[in-house]
Motif scaffolding. Structure first.
Motif, PDB file in Angstrom:
ATOM      1  N   ASN A 415       0.824  -1.210   0.000  1.00  0.00           N
ATOM      2  CA  ASN A 415       0.000   0.000   0.000  1.00  0.00           C
ATOM      3  C   ASN A 415       0.853   1.253   0.000  1.00  0.00           C
ATOM      4  N   LYS A 416       1.944   1.163   0.708  1.00  0.00           N
ATOM      5  CA  LYS A 416       2.831   2.312   0.799  1.00  0.00           C
ATOM      6  C   LYS A 416       3.448   2.634  -0.563  1.00  0.00           C
ATOM      7  N   ALA A 417       3.758   1.589  -1.299  1.00  0.00           N
ATOM      8  CA  ALA A 417       4.396   1.803  -2.596  1.00  0.00           C
ATOM      9  C   ALA A 417       3.416   2.358  -3.619  1.00  0.00           C
ATOM     10  N   LYS A 418       2.129   2.180  -3.387  1.00  0.00           N
ATOM     11  CA  LYS A 418       1.088   2.726  -4.274  1.00  0.00           C
ATOM     12  C   LYS A 418       1.227   2.191  -5.701  1.00  0.00           C
ATOM     13  N   LEU A 419       1.736   1.018  -5.810  1.00  0.00           N
ATOM     14  CA  LEU A 419       1.822   0.402  -7.133  1.00  0.00           C
ATOM     15  C   LEU A 419       0.934  -0.836  -7.119  1.00  0.00           C
ATOM     16  N   ILE A 832      -2.018 -30.208 -20.331  1.00  0.00           N
ATOM     17  CA  ILE A 832      -1.926 -29.189 -19.291  1.00  0.00           C
ATOM     18  C   ILE A 832      -0.670 -28.381 -19.550  1.00  0.00           C
ATOM     19  N   ARG A 833      -0.818 -27.107 -19.709  1.00  0.00           N
ATOM     20  CA  ARG A 833       0.361 -26.271 -19.891  1.00  0.00           C
ATOM     21  C   ARG A 833       0.587 -25.509 -18.596  1.00  0.00           C
ATOM     22  N   VAL A 834       1.757 -25.679 -18.063  1.00  0.00           N
ATOM     23  CA  VAL A 834       2.048 -25.116 -16.750  1.00  0.00           C
ATOM     24  C   VAL A 834       3.170 -24.092 -16.878  1.00  0.00           C
ATOM     25  N   HIS A 835       2.948 -22.925 -16.325  1.00  0.00           N
ATOM     26  CA  HIS A 835       3.996 -21.909 -16.238  1.00  0.00           C
ATOM     27  C   HIS A 835       4.230 -21.609 -14.766  1.00  0.00           C
ATOM     28  N   THR A 836       5.467 -21.528 -14.386  1.00  0.00           N
ATOM     29  CA  THR A 836       5.762 -21.186 -13.002  1.00  0.00           C
ATOM     30  C   THR A 836       6.753 -20.040 -12.982  1.00  0.00           C
ATOM     31  N   MET A 837       6.497 -19.115 -12.097  1.00  0.00           N
ATOM     32  CA  MET A 837       7.394 -17.968 -11.973  1.00  0.00           C
ATOM     33  C   MET A 837       7.764 -17.818 -10.511  1.00  0.00           C
ATOM     34  N   CYS A 838       9.004 -17.451 -10.303  1.00  0.00           N
ATOM     35  CA  CYS A 838       9.492 -17.320  -8.941  1.00  0.00           C
ATOM     36  C   CYS A 838      10.038 -15.903  -8.783  1.00  0.00           C
ATOM     37  N   LEU A 839       9.668 -15.253  -7.703  1.00  0.00           N
ATOM     38  CA  LEU A 839      10.119 -13.880  -7.487  1.00  0.00           C
ATOM     39  C   LEU A 839      10.576 -13.702  -6.047  1.00  0.00           C
ATOM     40  N   PRO A 840      11.538 -12.815  -5.854  1.00  0.00           N
ATOM     41  CA  PRO A 840      12.017 -12.590  -4.495  1.00  0.00           C
ATOM     42  C   PRO A 840      11.065 -11.699  -3.691  1.00  0.00           C
ATOM     43  N   VAL A 841      11.136 -11.848  -2.392  1.00  0.00           N
ATOM     44  CA  VAL A 841      10.348 -11.003  -1.487  1.00  0.00           C
ATOM     45  C   VAL A 841      11.285  -9.971  -0.887  1.00  0.00           C
ATOM     46  N   VAL A 842      10.820  -8.749  -0.787  1.00  0.00           N
ATOM     47  CA  VAL A 842      11.672  -7.707  -0.214  1.00  0.00           C
ATOM     48  C   VAL A 842      10.940  -7.016   0.924  1.00  0.00           C
ATOM     49  N   THR A 843      11.708  -6.350   1.760  1.00  0.00           N
ATOM     50  CA  THR A 843      11.107  -5.726   2.927  1.00  0.00           C
ATOM     51  C   THR A 843      11.154  -4.204   2.881  1.00  0.00           C
ATOM     52  N   THR A 844      11.910  -3.657   1.970  1.00  0.00           N
ATOM     53  CA  THR A 844      12.000  -2.200   1.981  1.00  0.00           C
ATOM     54  C   THR A 844      11.362  -1.608   0.741  1.00  0.00           C
ATOM     55  N   LEU A 845      10.916  -0.400   0.920  1.00  0.00           N
ATOM     56  CA  LEU A 845      10.209   0.276  -0.152  1.00  0.00           C
ATOM     57  C   LEU A 845      11.120   0.502  -1.360  1.00  0.00           C
ATOM     58  N   LEU A 889       4.680   8.303  -7.270  1.00  0.00           N
ATOM     59  CA  LEU A 889       5.844   9.184  -7.257  1.00  0.00           C
ATOM     60  C   LEU A 889       5.943   9.957  -5.947  1.00  0.00           C
ATOM     61  N   SER A 890       4.794  10.333  -5.391  1.00  0.00           N
ATOM     62  CA  SER A 890       4.927  11.064  -4.128  1.00  0.00           C
ATOM     63  C   SER A 890       5.312  10.106  -3.007  1.00  0.00           C
ATOM     64  N   ALA A 891       4.843   8.861  -3.079  1.00  0.00           N
ATOM     65  CA  ALA A 891       5.288   7.896  -2.071  1.00  0.00           C
ATOM     66  C   ALA A 891       6.792   7.693  -2.186  1.00  0.00           C
ATOM     67  N   TYR A 892       7.257   7.646  -3.413  1.00  0.00           N
ATOM     68  CA  TYR A 892       8.694   7.468  -3.618  1.00  0.00           C
ATOM     69  C   TYR A 892       9.455   8.664  -3.057  1.00  0.00           C
ATOM     70  N   ARG A 893       8.921   9.825  -3.330  1.00  0.00           N
ATOM     71  CA  ARG A 893       9.576  11.049  -2.881  1.00  0.00           C
ATOM     72  C   ARG A 893       9.630  11.117  -1.358  1.00  0.00           C
ATOM     73  N   SER A 894       8.506  10.798  -0.725  1.00  0.00           N
ATOM     74  CA  SER A 894       8.475  10.977   0.721  1.00  0.00           C
ATOM     75  C   SER A 894       9.142   9.834   1.466  1.00  0.00           C
ATOM     76  N   SER A 895       9.090   8.627   0.926  1.00  0.00           N
ATOM     77  CA  SER A 895       9.589   7.499   1.723  1.00  0.00           C
ATOM     78  C   SER A 895      10.963   7.012   1.311  1.00  0.00           C
ATOM     79  N   VAL A 896      11.331   7.211   0.097  1.00  0.00           N
ATOM     80  CA  VAL A 896      12.598   6.621  -0.330  1.00  0.00           C
ATOM     81  C   VAL A 896      13.703   7.669  -0.448  1.00  0.00           C
ATOM     82  N   LEU A 897      13.364   8.768  -1.071  1.00  0.00           N
ATOM     83  CA  LEU A 897      14.398   9.774  -1.285  1.00  0.00           C
ATOM     84  C   LEU A 897      14.784  10.416   0.042  1.00  0.00           C
TER      85      LEU A 897
END
Lengths: 1107, 133
Positions: A415-419, A832-845, A889-897
């Motif tokens: 929610n914080k990332a607003k994406l 059956i056509r199967v696609h699997t995708m793996c993605l990392p989990v992150v903790t920071t904005l 962009l404002s979330a990025y501005r206020s929380s990351v920059l």
């Protein structure tokens, strides 16, 4: 009737040959199926309702295994890390020569194998006399247009049948026509080849610059496509057929050698028990049910059975990475790395040379200052920040893509990332390489029914842990044998565990009724208005030409219905000298006039069908009937199709006016300007309800709307939307006045008729516990929280899924998503056509922003905006789009920059976000202003929902190239053709020069704009006319001239066209062309009468962000 | 006699909750589920409206006041229903949307609570009247 036999035979033979380019899918060729009919095994009788793969009880009992008497244990010390060449499943054996049959083991394996085998520590194989390898295994990695099972037959491992093998393999070799690589050059082709072959470490033999080569979303893995095939093929040639007498005997002997180590049990279950008895205690002690088990321990306890360090790892990882940890602790097996705490993605970044990437990615971009942010080459999908070995196995981003390649750990962070978090899928894309597996048991997690995939972890040889629900499952006996290396006891090297995209031949548990035959029903509008447009001629002719190319088999059925204010059926009974027309005028209560012969077998009644198609366009030329009874005609079609299921193709040219489903015109031309009161919602639920009925009976309805006036696509479109069909719209179609539309219809209809098709399909999307599916976008009916019902599935359909983080993903390093598409191929096989995708989990904005995939985000936002405009209003949707940019962009501005800088700062990954959103706002679906007709707008919305991301992005933000000065510098070479790669220009008039010629590629259309002072050279050498003034007004084709310029231009344009399944029409426009406004409309960065320019838009956003 | 309405309404609301839970846990096809739920929506609303009218006739102003918001909500809800030819509220094509499903479930729980409370309130009212008369 005197000559029926001959033509029929001719067609049949044509069928075999001609079908290949389109029958993409190992599936398709009857020839290649020595044991065809496996799909027809009668299944559960009784009422056919819905198929839910997950609900099918697993049949994993060992009773199904087909043990052969001999014991085979592989004592080969050739364990390698994942992702190495030798692990690769064999590519389709191209040579028919049975050379392989005589090879000894070292010969059979690719050279790399030998190397690494030598490098690898000779880990002892876990003792376990191994029973045998199943005989009904099939594995093949075939080019798509090749039949599947061919490469290896079911006989493959029956002892002593090696000599029986050559025929199938040589068959497959011989029947590979050169043309069958048709898709190899298409966007899907190269990437996939890469991702499957992944000889990642091998240097690409071609030294041309890569980037221009790649289509927009191609994954940056692997070598360039040109390099792929030649590299792989040789090894594949030798390694392919798993039935090899020599290796067989070697395996046997190794089994015997191994035999004395353990009890020589000949019964699989006994062995399994004994194995468990041996291994169980120690393992239990070290098994942790927690999501992130300390696999280091595991490595110690189990690792003795595996070489500690897969040589592949040493070979392929860049320097630095291995040095980070002691080799002994690394990767006891292929899928573990990501479970090891020290290997968490964040650590990896530091170690993997992702360092520069991270810096680049984190560098904020001041959008107001940096004007030239558009890359000159096609934008690539970001690479998830995973360990290289895992990333190599990851799903191709063209098939499966996530908006955030770094998944936020909690919903709060999201929610914080607003994406938006979501997936974009293109599950049934035509693939040039697709591994197909036939095996009696499909290994799936017992609790969540996930298919085994490259991202599961093997606790030991006999147990694997599901990466979605973390349940520990047993590895079935059959799975212990690896048909690729012909080794026993290497479940982690099976193709299922080595390929993120794989297709299974489904056994009968996956059927609720015998697979349906392909059934095609065509419903034509033949009212006066329809005849006026002259579409029937084009359609019938195209259909006639492509009758042999319709995907199907001997069971294919076809039927025709025409309608005006009455409904006409055509009896195509065998023995009739000509088709018999039956008219039903009772449209209030539609009935089928005769039970049979309305849908007939295509092969048996070919003459009658051809007769009908030839006479149909002339039959109604005198018709004065202006009414259109579309609703009743659809009801009739549904009744006709409901016993079998299949595809209904409806051609409609006007607003339906009588009977059920009659509509009234709702468009008020004067009100087009006001974004408020436009009718985006259906005015009746008749079409929706009918679509749901169709969906229940496995019928899909595809709508071709060829209409000059308003036809209420918002209501009509429902028929396709909920039955998983597709909508085609040809505005103001007329055979004389609009020749361009005629050509477009021809080309698209040809593709439509000949493309691959899957029947009675369902798609389920699973994701790691903690994530949940929020909303689906696309054409389908949502049958349960994660299950889509797709009566038909076609390779040109894309889907989007919004996700939410329901429980926080603490302790998880990675999450996985899996889509499984169960369908009946046109050959009657359940797959059956199967696609699997793996993605990392992150903790920071900042990590979330780092991994944002701007194209996927734009695609998902567009889908959400369509929903919003229907449920609320268009202006709401537009506001929501703008707010999405401002908020993120404002979330990025206020929380990351940390340092507040002036200007509009955006993370590097999102630098194109405002541009793409502006492009969406200017797109037909969401633009304001009077120039979008309602039907056109709704059609564009349908496209947004139904197009795969690549085409959606092109439609939204076209690519602009300067083509009057094409050179061979940096050109691609594909099949001896030189394809120039001009840089992509920004969509702004300031980039246009009057001296040049520019090509705008907007997906479904292309514009070639000729500047007033364009070089004489270009005009005469490419356009073939003496001067600018004599360029004709409605030019849509470039003449094929013998000049170098012409060859280059045509090569470039046809290369662009080849990459997509539909046919983009090329409009050649001059300054005074009427189409110039469409061209300029696509100049996203410029100001138009009702929309801001890019710079103004940025200023607006900056103002909001800095508030 | 007053308790008749809340009892039946309670049952209807409970039925709704169970139905949506079934949907969420994937036991039932949304088409079937909507087909069973939709015919029950109008009866529930009508029973509630009928009792409101009865309260009006009996000049039970307080009770009526308590019920007015729900009546208004019902009217609004039915006015803003999706385009449908039959009676009812629930559209099988949108019901599986996580937001809508969650909303419907929450609505069900709130109504159940309201009906239960009013049941006891009416019961109390009835006994009070019986005892005092």
């Amino acid at each position: 009737m005197a000559q029926p036999a001959r033509p029929a035979a001719a067609y049949r033979s044509q069928n075999g040959a001609g079908q290949q380019p389109y029958s993409n899918g190992p599936v398709q060729n009857q020839l290649m199926h020595p044991s065809d009919g496996q799909g027809y095994s009668p299944s559960v009788p009784g009422a056919y309702s819905h198929q839910m793969p997950a609900k099918v009880p697993p049949h994993q009992s060992s009773g199904q295994y087909n043990y052969s008497g001999s014991q085979i244990a592989s004592q080969l010390n050739n364990y390698q890390g994942p992702g190495q060449i030798l692990n690769r499943p064999p590519v389709a054996p191209l040579s028919g020569s049975p050379v392989q049959q005589t090879g000894s083991v070292p010969q059979v394996l690719p050279p790399a194998l030998q190397n690494s085998a030598a490098v690898s520590s000779a880990g002892g194989f876990p003792p376990g006399a191994s029973p045998p390898v199943l005989s009904n295994w099939q594995y093949s990695q075939t080019p798509v247009s090749h039949p599947a099972g061919s490469q290896t037959s079911h006989l493959a491992h029956v002892a002593g049948t090696a000599s029986a093998q050559p025929p199938p393999s040589s068959l497959s070799g011989n029947t590979n026509p050169p043309g069958s690589y048709q898709y190899a050059a298409s966007p899907g082709g190269p990437p996939l080849q890469n991702s499957y072959m992944k000889p990642g470490s091998a240097p690409p033999p071609v030294t041309q610059p890569l980037p221009p080569l790649h289509p927009p979303s191609r994954p940056p893995l692997g070598p360039p496509p040109v390099g792929g095939p030649p590299l792989i093929r040789p090894s594949a040639l030798t390694a392919a057929p798993p039935s090899n007498s020599a290796s067989q005997s070697l395996l046997n002997s190794s089994a015997n050698r191994d035999g004395d180590a353990t009890s020589t049990a000949s019964d699989g279950s006994v062995v399994q028990n004994s194995y468990d008895a041996i291994e169980g205690g120690g393992l239990m002690a070290t098994t942790h049910p927690s999501p992130a088990p300390p696999n280091l321990k595991m490595g110690r306890s189990v690792g003795y059975s595996y070489p500690n360090l897969p040589p592949g790892y040493q070979n392929t990882s860049p320097p630095g990475a291995p040095g980070m940890q002691t080799p002994a602790l690394q990767y006891p097996d292929g899928s573990k790395p990501f479970h090891q705490p020290p290997l968490g993605p964040n650590h990896l970044t530091a170690s993997m040379g992702g360092l520069s990437l991270q810096q680049e990615g984190l560098r904020p971009v001041n959008l107001l200052q940096e004007r030239n942010i558009l890359p000159t080459t096609l934008l690539q999908a970001p690479v998830p920040n995973l360990h290289e070995d895992i990333q190599k196995l990851n799903c191709n981003p063209e098939l499966f893509r996530c908006t955030l390649t770094n998944i936020p750990q909690t919903q709060a962070l999201l929610n914080k990332a607003k994406l938006p978090l979501g997936l974009l899928l293109h599950p049934f894309k035509d693939l040039s390489q697709l591994p197909v597996v036939t095996s009696s048991t499909i290994v799936r997690c017992r609790s969540c029914r996930t298919y085994i995939n490259p991202f599961v972890s093997f606790l030991d040889q006999r147990r694997w842990k599901c990466n979605l629900c973390y349940r520990v499952n047993d590895v079935p006996e059959e799975f212990m044998y690896n048909p690729v290396t012909r080794a026993y006891g290497e479940p982690h090297k099976r193709p299922e565990v080595q390929n993120a995209t794989i297709e299974f031949m489904a056994p009968s548990e996956y059927m609720l009724r015998p697979p349906q035959p392909p059934v095609y029903l065509f419903v034509f509008d033949v009212s006066h208005n329809a005849i006026e447009t002259g579409y029937l001629n084009t359609v019938c002719k195209t259909l006639l030409d492509n009758l042999d190319l319709l995907p199907g088999n001997t069971r294919t059925k076809i039927g025709f219905i025409t309608f005006d204010s009455t409904i006409h059926f055509y009896s195509l009974q065998e023995g009739l000298s000509q088709p018999q027309m039956l008219i039903v005028s009772d449209i209030e209560d539609v009935f089928i006039p005769m039970p049979e012969n309305l849908l007939v077998n295509l092969n048996e009644n070919r003459e009658l069908i051809q007769d009908l198609l030839k006479t149909l366009p002339q039959m109604f030329t005198k018709s004065l009937e202006t009414q259109s009874a579309l609703g009743p005609a659809l009801q009739a079609a549904f009744k006709l199709m409901s016993p079998t299921g299949g595809r209904i193709s409806v051609f409609q040219t006007q607003l339906p006016s009588v009977g059920m489903g009659a509509l009234k015109s709702r468009e008020e031309p004067n009100q087009r300007a006001t974004a408020k009161d436009i009718h985006l919602t259906p005015s009746t639920d008749f079409y929706k309800k009918l679509a749901l009925d169709c969906s229940g009976q496995q019928v899909a309805v595809d709508l071709f709307l060829l209409s000059g006036q308003y036809s209420d696509l918002a209501s009509l479109g429902c028929i396709s939307r909920y039955s998983a069909g597709s909508v085609y719209y040809y505005q103001s179609y007329h055979h004389k006045h609009n020749p361009v539309q005629v050509e477009k219809l021809q080309k698209e209809l040809k593709r439509y008729l000949t493309r691959k098709i899957g029947f009675e399909a369902v798609m389920r999307i699973r994701c790691t516990k903690g994530l949940s599916i929020h909303t689906f976008h696309g054409n389908f009916f949502v049958r349960s929280t994660d299950l889509l019902s797709l009566p038909n599935v076609n390779p040109d359909a894309g889907y989007a899924v919004q996700m939410s983080v329901e429980e926080s993903l603490t302790d998880m390093q990675v999450v996985s998503f899996q889509s499984a598409l169960l369908y009946t191929s046109s050959k009657g096989e359940r797959r059956i056509r199967v696609h699997t995708m793996c993605l990392p989990v992150v903790t920071t904005l900042s990590d979330v922003y780092l991994g944002a995939d701007v194209q996927a985000i734009t695609g998902l936002l567009a889908n959400m905006a369509v929903d919003r405009s229907v449920s609320a209003s268009l202006s709401d949707a537009r506001d929501a789009l703008v707010n999405a940019v401002i908020d993120s962009l404002s979330a990025y501005r206020s929380s990351v920059l940390s340092i507040q800088q002036p200007g509009l700062m955006a993370p590097h990954s999102l630098r194109l976000f405002p541009l793409y959103v502006l492009a969406l706002l200017k797109q037909k679906a969401f633009q304001t202003g009077t120039n979008a007709r309602l039907d056109e707008r709704i059609f564009t919305m349908c496209q947004v929902k139904n197009q795969p991301l690549v085409y959606l992005m092109l439609m939204t933000h076209p690519n602009l190239y300067r083509v009057d000065n094409l050179t061979d510098e940096g050109a691609l070479n594909i099949n001896d053709r030189t394809i120039p790669q001009p840089p992509i220009l920004q969509l702004s008039v300031e980039k246009l020069s009057r001296d040049g010629a520019y090509l705008m590629d907007a997906g479904s259309v292309m514009f070639l704009w000729i500047g007033k002072n364009c070089g004489q050279n270009f005009i005469s050498q490419v356009l073939g006319v003496p001067n600018y003034g004599s360029v004709p007004q409605n030019m849509t084709h470039l003449p094929e001239l013998e000049t170098a310029e012409s060859i280059r231009t045509i090569a470039f344009i046809s290369w662009l066209r080849e990459q997509r399944p539909f046919f983009p029409i090329l409009y050649i426009i001059k300054d005074d062309s009427p189409l110039k406004s469409s061209f300029l409309q696509n100049m996203i960065e410029d100001r138009t009468e009702s929309a801001l320019s890019y710079y103004e838009f940025l200023l607006h956003i900056q103002q909001q962000v800095n508030k | 006699m007053k308790s008749g309405e809340p009892t039946s309404s309670c049952l209807l609301a409970l039925n709704e909750i169970i139905a949506f839970d079934e949907l969420k846990t994937d036991y039932k096809n949304p088409i079937d589920q909507c087909n069973t739920l939709n015919p029950l929506v109008l009866p529930e609303y009508l029973i509630h409206a009928f009792f409101c009218v009865m309260f009006l006739c009996a000049a039970e102003w307080l009770t009526l006041g308590l019920n007015m918001p729900l009546l208004a909500y019902h009217i609004w809800r039915y006015m803003s229903r999706p385009v449908m030819s039959g009676p009812g509220l629930y559209d099988p094509t949108t019901i599986m949307n996580a937001d809508i499903l969650a909303y419907c479930q929450k609505e069900g729980w709130c109504k159940l609570a309201f009906y239960l409370l009013s049941f006891f309130y009416y019961l109390y009212g009835m006994i009070y009247v019986l005892v005092s008369s």
